[in-house]
Design an enzyme around this catalytic site. Structure first.
Site, PDB file in Angstrom:
ATOM      1  N   ASP A   1       0.823  -1.212   0.000  1.00 16.34           N
ATOM      2  CA  ASP A   1       0.000   0.000   0.000  1.00 16.34           C
ATOM      3  C   ASP A   1       0.859   1.265   0.000  1.00 16.34           C
ATOM      4  O   ASP A   1       2.058   1.208   0.268  1.00 16.34           O
ATOM      5  CB  ASP A   1      -0.875   0.023   1.268  1.00 16.34           C
TER       6      ASP A   1
ATOM      7  N   TYR B   1       7.739  -9.271   7.212  1.00 21.56           N
ATOM      8  CA  TYR B   1       7.530  -7.833   7.358  1.00 21.56           C
ATOM      9  C   TYR B   1       8.027  -7.397   8.732  1.00 21.56           C
ATOM     10  O   TYR B   1       8.029  -8.184   9.677  1.00 21.56           O
ATOM     11  CB  TYR B   1       6.041  -7.478   7.285  1.00 21.56           C
TER      12      TYR B   1
END
Lengths: 244, 244
Positions: free
Chosen positions: B52, B110
């Site tokens: 994103d 992540y």
């Protein structure tokens, strides 16, 4: 009038430096605008350092005189709600009339961070200087000790400022290495124009093998700007602390 | 045609995410433009993840097919000289035709970094999430273990994507604390939309005392999005690594 001291953190990436100027977004002007919004007063603030465009601060100090009735410690929130995301007041307090952010300062600590790797750098590029060529960090650490003490640092100054003396006292200069991050910390009673960035450039010249650690001694003695290293970019530089 | 694999680092601050879109600057389009400049070919690249807006990557992976004669390992420099500062090719190589950055992936890691302090945050705000309220990191660490394993993670997903199953295998989830920095690492075979950011939001809810660590168990069992935490902002999130 009351004298208010501010401790300020800012991300210098999108500022044309600290000092107010006719054009361009500066940290000083941004804070003065927030003070105007909070108090209705048009005030000039004194900053401890005139950092260049792209330089950051973890603890910049400033002071200003005000007639407002806002309590000293409440200026923090009063200003933070009126400041953009890249400037924050960390602390505010009322201080003696004698206090001046710049003239009362006894010293400052800056840090400069180098990423030493072959691959190009994008992540954190606003805070880091990318050095592609393998640096000999042990030689750089060895070189640090020659800077420490009271010396004439005119070899480590860019032209453009009028000052009485180029003698400064470097109290601390050391390097912390973590993986390919090389972080240099320097504390002095004051700094000449671009002094930190030129000292870092000179340490890089030592790390590259273009200077021997002990060459620092004669560069200082000769005051020879040409033998010292380049002035590295501003983005790796952070004003860490101001001492009083 | 030859299949080229790229490892990409990018600073997501000034991108509208990875995926090409009609308007807005995206990482995918930026790299495709660099490929066009280097090869003259109009190519669509496959990214391992559709990150994103505001999300960063230390090692995003992509692949593309080309007729160009540039050797696989030379694409790195050929593209870097044509890329803006906030995207870098870390490595390029020619791979088997079978390799697909997304479908061949076996998992990803992540990281998400929280700064836990009362004072407002400016320095590094593009890479950090500021949490003002004191977090109980031990409770958060305790909560981590309930996420690990093969579970239906539908409670930790934002709507907006069509997927076959909401079952994922979280192989690792742990927290590293250093001063007021809380860094969360998560590795899974795949992630639902906003899954990392909602898991982090849920860990913060545990850190705030609004959930007990063991509540994670029933939130997963019930698949109850409302009991899970908020979707934290993108800027603390970094795609660290993609596994094949």
């Amino acid at each position: 009038m009351r004298n208010i001291k501010l401790i300020i953190e800012f991300d210098g990436s999108n500022f044309c430096g600290w000092q107010r100027q006719p054009k361009g977004r500066t940290v000083q002007k941004t804070i003065e605008t927030a003070i105007f919004k909070a108090t209705g007063e048009n005030i000039l603030i004194n900053g401890s350092s005139r950092t260049d465009a792209g330089v950051h601060a973890r603890e910049m100090v400033a002071n200003f005189f005000t007639n407002s009735t806002i309590p000293g410690d409440k200026f923090r929130e009063a200003l933070n709600t009126r400041l953009p995301e890249d400037v924050s007041i960390i602390k505010s307090e009322e201080v003696d009339d004698e206090f001046h952010a710049r003239y009362s300062s006894k010293g400052k600590t800056y840090s400069y961070t180098i990423v030493n790797r072959y691959e190009r750098l994008s992540l954190g590029h606003q805070y880091l200087y990318h050095c592609k060529y393998n640096l000999d960090v042990d030689a750089m650490k060895e070189a640090c000790k020659y800077f420490i003490g009271i010396h004439d640092f005119k070899a480590f100054m860019s032209p453009g400022s009028s000052i009485k003396t180029t003698v400064r006292n470097v109290m601390q200069l050391y390097i912390e290495q973590k993986g390919n991050n090389i972080k240099i910390f320097i504390t002095a009673d004051g700094f000449l124009y671009n002094m930190v960035r030129i000292i870092v450039g000179t340490l890089i010249k030592v790390g590259n093998g273009k200077l021997k650690p002990e060459d620092i001694k004669s560069i200082i003695a000769e005051g020879n700007r040409k033998r010292a290293g380049m002035c590295v970019p501003p983005n790796g530089l952070i004003l860490e602390k101001v001492f009083y």
